[in-house]
Design a protein around this motif. Structure first.
Motif, PDB file in Angstrom:
ATOM      1  N   ALA A  52      59.525  59.496  54.605  1.00 26.36           N
ATOM      2  CA  ALA A  52      58.817  60.121  53.337  1.00 26.36           C
ATOM      3  C   ALA A  52      57.945  61.117  53.695  1.00 26.36           C
ATOM      4  CB  ALA A  52      58.414  58.754  52.756  1.00 26.36           C
ATOM      5  N   THR A  53      57.434  61.309  54.937  1.00 21.82           N
ATOM      6  CA  THR A  53      56.256  62.128  55.213  1.00 21.82           C
ATOM      7  C   THR A  53      56.463  62.439  56.688  1.00 21.82           C
ATOM      8  OG1 THR A  53      54.830  60.201  56.090  1.00 21.82           O
ATOM      9  CG2 THR A  53      54.615  60.827  53.611  1.00 21.82           C
ATOM     10  N   ALA A  82      63.201  60.830  47.572  1.00 16.46           N
ATOM     11  CA  ALA A  82      61.975  61.435  48.308  1.00 16.46           C
ATOM     12  C   ALA A  82      61.676  60.569  49.423  1.00 16.46           C
ATOM     13  CB  ALA A  82      60.859  61.253  47.383  1.00 16.46           C
ATOM     14  N   TRP A 114      60.158  62.451  43.138  1.00 20.48           N
ATOM     15  CA  TRP A 114      58.981  62.734  44.237  1.00 20.48           C
ATOM     16  C   TRP A 114      57.855  62.261  43.408  1.00 20.48           C
ATOM     17  CZ3 TRP A 114      56.702  68.044  46.942  1.00 20.48           C
ATOM     18  CH2 TRP A 114      55.870  67.547  47.741  1.00 20.48           C
ATOM     19  N   ASP A 115      57.350  62.492  42.374  1.00 20.46           N
ATOM     20  CA  ASP A 115      56.237  61.719  41.525  1.00 20.46           C
ATOM     21  C   ASP A 115      56.208  60.443  41.087  1.00 20.46           C
ATOM     22  OD1 ASP A 115      55.387  64.775  41.487  1.00 20.46           O
ATOM     23  OD2 ASP A 115      56.037  64.964  39.493  1.00 20.46           O
ATOM     24  N   GLU A 117      58.241  58.129  43.020  1.00 20.55           N
ATOM     25  CA  GLU A 117      58.313  57.476  44.317  1.00 20.55           C
ATOM     26  C   GLU A 117      56.916  57.395  44.569  1.00 20.55           C
ATOM     27  OE1 GLU A 117      61.582  57.243  46.968  1.00 20.55           O
ATOM     28  OE2 GLU A 117      62.956  58.161  45.560  1.00 20.55           O
ATOM     29  N   PHE A 118      56.213  58.504  44.595  1.00 17.37           N
ATOM     30  CA  PHE A 118      54.926  58.573  45.272  1.00 17.37           C
ATOM     31  C   PHE A 118      53.884  57.507  44.342  1.00 17.37           C
ATOM     32  CE2 PHE A 118      50.515  60.123  44.591  1.00 17.37           C
ATOM     33  CZ  PHE A 118      50.196  60.493  45.903  1.00 17.37           C
ATOM     34  N   PRO A 122      52.844  53.382  47.344  1.00 20.03           N
ATOM     35  CA  PRO A 122      51.563  54.180  48.035  1.00 20.03           C
ATOM     36  C   PRO A 122      51.489  53.892  49.488  1.00 20.03           C
ATOM     37  CG  PRO A 122      50.890  52.184  46.945  1.00 20.03           C
ATOM     38  CD  PRO A 122      52.504  52.493  46.696  1.00 20.03           C
ATOM     39  N   PHE A 125      53.676  57.028  51.231  1.00 18.76           N
ATOM     40  CA  PHE A 125      53.356  58.140  51.304  1.00 18.76           C
ATOM     41  C   PHE A 125      51.738  58.477  51.721  1.00 18.76           C
ATOM     42  CE2 PHE A 125      56.688  58.131  48.436  1.00 18.76           C
ATOM     43  CZ  PHE A 125      57.459  59.493  48.644  1.00 18.76           C
ATOM     44  N   HIS A 128      50.426  62.211  52.758  1.00 22.96           N
ATOM     45  CA  HIS A 128      51.316  63.039  51.831  1.00 22.96           C
ATOM     46  C   HIS A 128      50.783  64.483  51.757  1.00 22.96           C
ATOM     47  CE1 HIS A 128      48.655  63.082  48.244  1.00 22.96           C
ATOM     48  NE2 HIS A 128      48.355  62.000  48.754  1.00 22.96           N
TER      49      HIS A 128
END
Length: 316
Positions: A52-53, A82, A114-115, A117-118, A122, A125, A128
């Motif tokens: 994810a990141t 994402a 993305w928005d 799943e963000f 938490p 991400f 992030h």
């Protein structure tokens, strides 16, 4: 929101495992978090799934460096979600591969996903701020392509719709090992919010036809040995069917989404409630099953706002 998503309260760090699934093949797993695959070729390495990141990707790279110092030349991503793709920049791969359909889904709904799943995840991400933007492939294909890492052949294939419309699998024929992404899970709930219930079991059977020696699934432990492989294929198919059947029955009889939720819980809770991310996946799975039963073939785009509306509707 009356109650937080189950995943929003899951902030406990997961124990990482790095399991050999074949000669030069490894599965990075973390107690139901998204898995990553590692394919070591003669001169370089292919990574399957980016995390994810960049922060999480570096944990994968640390494990890779324990077994090889070869450069990472290729990054393959089985679909567009994402939590699978936004860590891509950390690997520095020259070649980034997706199926053509998955790339189209980044265009269509990548930022919304993305928005969404963000807000849902938490913990995944954290860090992030390092994500440079949406992940775009440098190379795409439709049905099949082959990459050679020196003499090691790697086949990338679209076998059918399942977890998304654009899922691909990655097969290493010299070891008969496959990296399946979220088409196959092991003791982890399937996320079906962007799925195709009617096609998913057929795609699982296409995977079974390879008579694989090992699978690195999308979530859960590495599957080594044909007995474990087939058990995971069976349990994944059972999860998909057990979710769809009761929701479809309610939808086709004119019932409400909340009634479908109750019917799916009655069917699935006794069998799957101890699976990783079960509670998180359930509302999205029910909503998608309800839609598919009403002939909505293309999954509706999830947004953070739609997530909240769904969750609130199911709390009564």
């Amino acid at each position: 929101m009356a109650k937080a998503f189950a995943s929003q309260g899951d902030m406990e760090e997961k124990q990482v495992s790095f399991t050999q699934v074949g000669e030069g093949l490894w599965a990075f797993t973390a107690e139901g978090d998204p898995n990553t695959g590692v394919i070591i070729g003669d001169d370089s390495v292919m990574i399957v799934e980016a995390q994810a990141t960049p922060r999480l990707a570096r944990k994968v790279i640390e494990k890779v460096r324990e077994v090889t110092d070869k450069p990472i030349s290729h990054l393959a991503m089985t679909h567009y979600h994402a939590v699978r793709v936004l860590g891509a920049s950390a690997y520095g791969a020259d070649t980034v591969i997706m199926g053509e359909k998955a790339r189209a889904m980044v265009v269509e709904r990548g930022q919304e996903d993305w928005d969404s799943e963000f807000a849902r995840f938490p913990r995944l991400f954290q860090g992030h701020e390092e994500i440079p933007g949406l992940t775009w492939p440098t190379t795409t294909f439709n049905d099949r392509m082959t990459v050679y890492l020196g003499n090691r052949r790697v086949d990338l294939m679209h076998l059918g719709r399942a977890h998304t419309a654009g899922d691909i699998v990655v097969h290493v024929p010299d070891q008969n090992v496959m990296f399946t992404g979220d088409i196959v899970e092991y003791k982890s709930a399937c996320y079906c919010g962007d799925g195709h219930f009617g096609d998913w079991p057929k795609t699982l059977e296409a995977i079974r036809a390879f008579d694989l020696d090992a699978i690195a699934p999308g979530r859960g432990d590495a599957l080594v040995g044909r007995e474990m492989v087939n058990a995971a294929l069976d349990s994944t198919a059972d999860f998909v069917r057990s979710t769809y059947r009761p929701a479809a029955k309610v939808a086709l009889s004119g019932g409400t989404l909340k009634e479908a939720w109750d019917a799916v819980r009655a069917e699935c809770d006794p069998k799957f409630s101890d699976y990783a991310i079960y509670e998180h996946c359930l509302p999205f799975n029910v909503a998608r099953a309800y839609d598919e039963a009403r002939d909505i073939d293309t999954p509706r785009v999830w947004t953070a706002e739609r997530d909240a509306e769904l969750w609130n509707a199911l709390q009564d």
